[in-house]
Every structure is written in structure tokens, then in C-alpha cells.
Design a protein around this motif. Structure first.
Motif, PDB file in Angstrom:
ATOM      1  N   LEU A  32       4.798  13.544  -7.419  1.00  0.00           N
ATOM      2  CA  LEU A  32       4.114  12.594  -6.540  1.00  0.00           C
ATOM      3  C   LEU A  32       3.733  11.338  -7.314  1.00  0.00           C
ATOM      4  O   LEU A  32       4.303  10.292  -7.100  1.00  0.00           O
ATOM      5  N   ARG A  33       2.724  11.431  -8.181  1.00  0.00           N
ATOM      6  CA  ARG A  33       2.356  10.343  -9.112  1.00  0.00           C
ATOM      7  C   ARG A  33       1.758  11.033 -10.329  1.00  0.00           C
ATOM      8  O   ARG A  33       1.155  12.099 -10.201  1.00  0.00           O
ATOM      9  N   ALA A  82       5.988  -1.729 -17.380  1.00  0.00           N
ATOM     10  CA  ALA A  82       6.714  -2.895 -16.871  1.00  0.00           C
ATOM     11  C   ALA A  82       8.167  -2.896 -17.345  1.00  0.00           C
ATOM     12  O   ALA A  82       9.059  -3.340 -16.641  1.00  0.00           O
ATOM     13  N   GLN A  85       9.991  -0.337 -17.780  1.00  0.00           N
ATOM     14  CA  GLN A  85      10.669   0.863 -17.265  1.00  0.00           C
ATOM     15  C   GLN A  85      10.950   1.896 -18.345  1.00  0.00           C
ATOM     16  O   GLN A  85      11.450   2.980 -18.057  1.00  0.00           O
ATOM     17  N   PHE A 140      -3.420  -0.962 -13.726  1.00  0.00           N
ATOM     18  CA  PHE A 140      -3.567  -1.911 -12.621  1.00  0.00           C
ATOM     19  C   PHE A 140      -4.921  -1.739 -11.948  1.00  0.00           C
ATOM     20  O   PHE A 140      -5.355  -0.615 -11.688  1.00  0.00           O
ATOM     21  N   LEU A 191       4.069   0.293  -2.085  1.00  0.00           N
ATOM     22  CA  LEU A 191       3.142  -0.472  -2.917  1.00  0.00           C
ATOM     23  C   LEU A 191       2.550  -1.599  -2.081  1.00  0.00           C
ATOM     24  O   LEU A 191       3.237  -2.200  -1.248  1.00  0.00           O
ATOM     25  N   VAL A 216       1.235  -6.089  -5.599  1.00  0.00           N
ATOM     26  CA  VAL A 216       1.298  -5.172  -6.740  1.00  0.00           C
ATOM     27  C   VAL A 216       2.715  -5.224  -7.294  1.00  0.00           C
ATOM     28  O   VAL A 216       3.684  -4.990  -6.572  1.00  0.00           O
ATOM     29  N   LEU A 217       2.803  -5.572  -8.553  1.00  0.00           N
ATOM     30  CA  LEU A 217       4.116  -5.704  -9.200  1.00  0.00           C
ATOM     31  C   LEU A 217       4.845  -4.355  -9.174  1.00  0.00           C
ATOM     32  O   LEU A 217       4.248  -3.322  -9.468  1.00  0.00           O
ATOM     33  N   PRO A 243       7.757  -2.675 -10.960  1.00  0.00           N
ATOM     34  CA  PRO A 243       8.786  -2.728 -12.010  1.00  0.00           C
ATOM     35  C   PRO A 243      10.060  -1.999 -11.603  1.00  0.00           C
ATOM     36  O   PRO A 243      11.165  -2.433 -11.928  1.00  0.00           O
ATOM     37  N   ARG A 264       8.175   5.489  -1.116  1.00  0.00           N
ATOM     38  CA  ARG A 264       8.364   6.939  -1.100  1.00  0.00           C
ATOM     39  C   ARG A 264       8.263   7.413   0.350  1.00  0.00           C
ATOM     40  O   ARG A 264       7.445   6.909   1.124  1.00  0.00           O
ATOM     41  N   LYS A 321      -6.231  11.085   0.410  1.00  0.00           N
ATOM     42  CA  LYS A 321      -6.691  11.916  -0.705  1.00  0.00           C
ATOM     43  C   LYS A 321      -5.576  12.323  -1.658  1.00  0.00           C
ATOM     44  O   LYS A 321      -5.840  12.650  -2.805  1.00  0.00           O
ATOM     45  N   LEU A 322      -4.334  12.364  -1.175  1.00  0.00           N
ATOM     46  CA  LEU A 322      -3.278  12.834  -2.072  1.00  0.00           C
ATOM     47  C   LEU A 322      -1.968  12.039  -1.961  1.00  0.00           C
ATOM     48  O   LEU A 322      -1.440  11.596  -2.981  1.00  0.00           O
ATOM     49  N   LEU A 323      -1.464  11.875  -0.748  1.00  0.00           N
ATOM     50  CA  LEU A 323      -0.082  11.389  -0.623  1.00  0.00           C
ATOM     51  C   LEU A 323       0.084   9.939  -1.072  1.00  0.00           C
ATOM     52  O   LEU A 323       1.125   9.572  -1.591  1.00  0.00           O
ATOM     53  N   ALA A 324      -0.955   9.129  -0.885  1.00  0.00           N
ATOM     54  CA  ALA A 324      -0.906   7.746  -1.357  1.00  0.00           C
ATOM     55  C   ALA A 324      -2.075   7.508  -2.301  1.00  0.00           C
ATOM     56  O   ALA A 324      -3.092   8.192  -2.207  1.00  0.00           O
ATOM     57  N   ASN A 325      -1.908   6.571  -3.205  1.00  0.00           N
ATOM     58  CA  ASN A 325      -3.013   6.138  -4.073  1.00  0.00           C
ATOM     59  C   ASN A 325      -3.489   4.806  -3.518  1.00  0.00           C
ATOM     60  O   ASN A 325      -2.793   3.797  -3.640  1.00  0.00           O
ATOM     61  N   VAL A 384      -5.436   2.647  -4.368  1.00  0.00           N
ATOM     62  CA  VAL A 384      -5.634   1.511  -5.276  1.00  0.00           C
ATOM     63  C   VAL A 384      -4.392   0.604  -5.261  1.00  0.00           C
ATOM     64  O   VAL A 384      -4.494  -0.609  -5.338  1.00  0.00           O
ATOM     65  N   ILE A 385      -3.243   1.226  -5.159  1.00  0.00           N
ATOM     66  CA  ILE A 385      -2.001   0.451  -5.300  1.00  0.00           C
ATOM     67  C   ILE A 385      -1.063   0.571  -4.103  1.00  0.00           C
ATOM     68  O   ILE A 385      -0.100  -0.185  -4.009  1.00  0.00           O
TER      69      ILE A 385
END
Lengths: 225, 82
Positions: free
Chosen positions: A60-61, A109, A111, A151, B9, B13-14, B16, B40, B61-65, B67-68
Motif C-alpha cells: 500500500l505505502r 525524487a 526514483q 513532504f 496524489l 504534490v510532486l 517522481p 492507485r 484511515k488506511l487506503l489513502a494518506n 497528507v498527500i
């Protein structure tokens, strides 16, 4: 008085042993080892370390799954009571995902996975993690990460800077982090997240021992308390 | 009930990853690509009657953040879900 520290292992942590060795070398007492599925923390912990690695395969992250593991509910509560919590690398990612620290750690940045020693400046030497460093001291600590690009929005960054919560800043381009931030503190100063690995710079054989004083600072703070 | 969550995003938000894909497309000779953003997609199969509040909660709470990232919840019809 023994330093009662604990190192948490998530599935996929890989710096947990290094963290335990560093804590034992500096404090003289082996830390407790905790598992992500433990719902309750042992009583009377002086210090909790979230190590580097790839918890839950970075699914996920980075840090997202670990942030919601059973032990994190107890660690969030302990952090809110003032227990010092250090998150290094993946541990930093877990701390931002859990909301204990602001911001997020995105893909570098470039990668690329970056694995080398980098120069940092100690921006705040008044915290319980950094008091053994000189003000604005330049130190070298290794990084090893793919997702270390810090960030946060401008308002948050201004607040962090204004409150002295940027603990460490990169002195060279590393991963694209906004304002070159390498480590941040929470508002109360008892939670530190950083991408560089102080536990990999404990003795000269590591190529440098600039990480050692981070642990010495925390131990000194406990003894003084 | 089939639900599709799109996580992107936030603007500004950059990205990369998107930039690298953009460069790759240009390198392959595809002209006229103005921008690339990588997101995603998460497909959920949830009990009928799962509330919008619960779905929002899962995303926040989980699937997305938050903040970004932003998220979008799509409820799929039988044909879309197939």
C-alpha cells in the motif's frame, strides 16, 4: 538504573537487530524485543524504537500497514503519555502514517534506492534525542531508503521550523525532501522520526560513530529525569 | 457490492514516479504527452448496505494518506464489476 528500552519487530523489519545492538552497546542493557502483534506494552518502558526495514513488504505505502498493527495502538498511547519513541527509516514512515508525526515520506525524487553516508546538520540540540550534539553540528550518518522524500505542506513546514521541530537537515541533495528535512520531532519533543540510521554509526568500525550520541542523549535525559 | 477506490496524489504534490514514466514515454518516441500522474486503484467487494461513512473511513484511515493523496469512491454496476 537500567535503561529499559524496547525494539519493535514488524514482519519485514530488518534493522531491528542493529537497533538492539546499538541500544545495548550504548546503555549497557539489552532492550526488550517486541512483536507487532503484541497488543500491550511491558510496563515502565523508558524508550521505544521502531526500526528500519520493509514492514509488510511496503504494501500500500511504506509504513501504512505497520501503523495500523496492534502494537501501534499501545505505542501511540505511550507516546501521548510522554514515553520517548524513535523511528528510523521505515520506523519514521510508520510514525508519519500513524499520525504521531506530521507529513509523509514519498518515493525518492531520483526514483533510486539510496544507500550511502550523508552529511547532516543538527538543527535542534535541545531535544532529548539530540542534547549530546553541539548546536548546528555537522555529522555523518548513513541512509538506506527508497521512500525518504519528506513532504508536508508549507504551513506545516513553517510551523515545524518555527517550533524547532526539524531535528536534522541534509547538507547535500539526497532524496528530494522538502527543505532538506531529514528528521522531525513531535510537538512535545518525545517522538523523533529520521531517515538516516544512527544505529549504523555507533563505533569507528562502522565508518563513523556520529550516531552514538543520539542514544547517549536519550539515556542522559532518562537519568536526569 | 463492488466498490472501486481511486487514490491520486493531490494537485501540487510532486510525483517522481509520474515524471519518470513521462520521461520514458518521451524516450520511446510518444509525442504530445503533457503530463503523467501515477495513482492507485483498489477494488473492494463489500457487504451490500455498507455505508458511505464506513467507506470514507476506510479510505481516510488506511487506503489513502490524506497528507498527500485524495480518493474517489466509485460504486460499480454488475457489468462494470465483471
Amino acid at each position: 538504573m537500567a535503561f529499559r528500552a524496547a525494539v519493535v519487530t514488524f514482519p519485514g523489519s530488518n534493522c531491528d537487530r542493529d537497533m538492539a545492538v546499538a541500544l545495548e552497546q550504548v546503555s549497557g542493557t539489552a532492550p526488550l524485543r517486541l512483536w507487532h502483534g503484541d497488543a500491550e506494552l511491558p510496563q515502565g518502558l523508558d524508550f521505544i524504537a521502531l526500526p528500519g526495514g520493509f514492514s509488510y513488504g511496503d504494501y500500500l505505502r511504506s509504513g501504512a500497514m505497520a501503523a495500523n498493527s496492534p502494537i501501534m495502538r499501545s505505542i501511540i498511547a505511550a507516546a501521548e503519555r510522554g514515553v520517548p519513541v524513535l523511528g528510523v527509516c521505515n520506523g519514521f514512515q510508520v510514525l508519519t502514517e500513524s499520525g504521531l508525526l506530521p507529513g509523509a515520506l514519498m518515493r525518492n525524487a531520483s526514483q533510486n534506492f539510496i544507500c550511502r553516508a550523508v552529511s547532516l546538520r543538527v538543527e535542534n540540540n535541545q531535544s532529548l534525542f539530540t542534547s549530546a550534539y553541539d548546536a548546528n553540528e555537522e555529522i555523518r550518518i548513513p541512509v538506506a531508503h527508497h521512500d525518504g522524500n519528506y513532504f508536508a505542506d508549507d504551513e506545516t513546514l513553517d510551523r515545524l521550523e518555527g517550533e524547532g521541530r526539524v531535528a536534522f537537515r541534509y547538507l547535500e541533495p539526497v532524496n528530494g525532501s522538502r527543505r532538506d528535512i531529514a528528521g522531525v520531532l513531535n510537538a512535545a519533543g518525545n517522538v523523533l522520526g529520521m531517515m538516516p540510521h544512527p544505529e549504523r554509526a555507533i563505533e569507528p568500525a562502522h565508518g563513523g560513530s556520529d550516531g552514538r550520541r543520539l542514544f547517549e542523549s536519550a539515556i542522559k535525559a532518562l537519568v536526569a529525569a | 457490492m463492488k466498490v472501486r477506490i481511486l487514490v491520486r496524489l493531490k494537485p501540487g504534490v510532486l510525483d517522481p514516479q509520474g515524471r519518470a514514466v513521462h520521461h520514458a514515454l518521451e524516450g520511446m518516441g510518444f509525442a504530445g504527452v503533457e503530463d503523467v500522474r501515477v495513482g492507485r486503484m483498489i477494488d473492494l467487494d463489500v457487504a451490500d448496505g455498507t455505508s458511505d461513512e464506513a467507506l470514507d473511513d476506510m479510505c481516510r484511515k488506511l487506503l489513502a494518506n490524506m497528507v498527500i493523496e485524495n480518493y474517489e469512491i466509485q460504486k460499480l454496476s454488475e457489468t462494470e464489476a465483471a
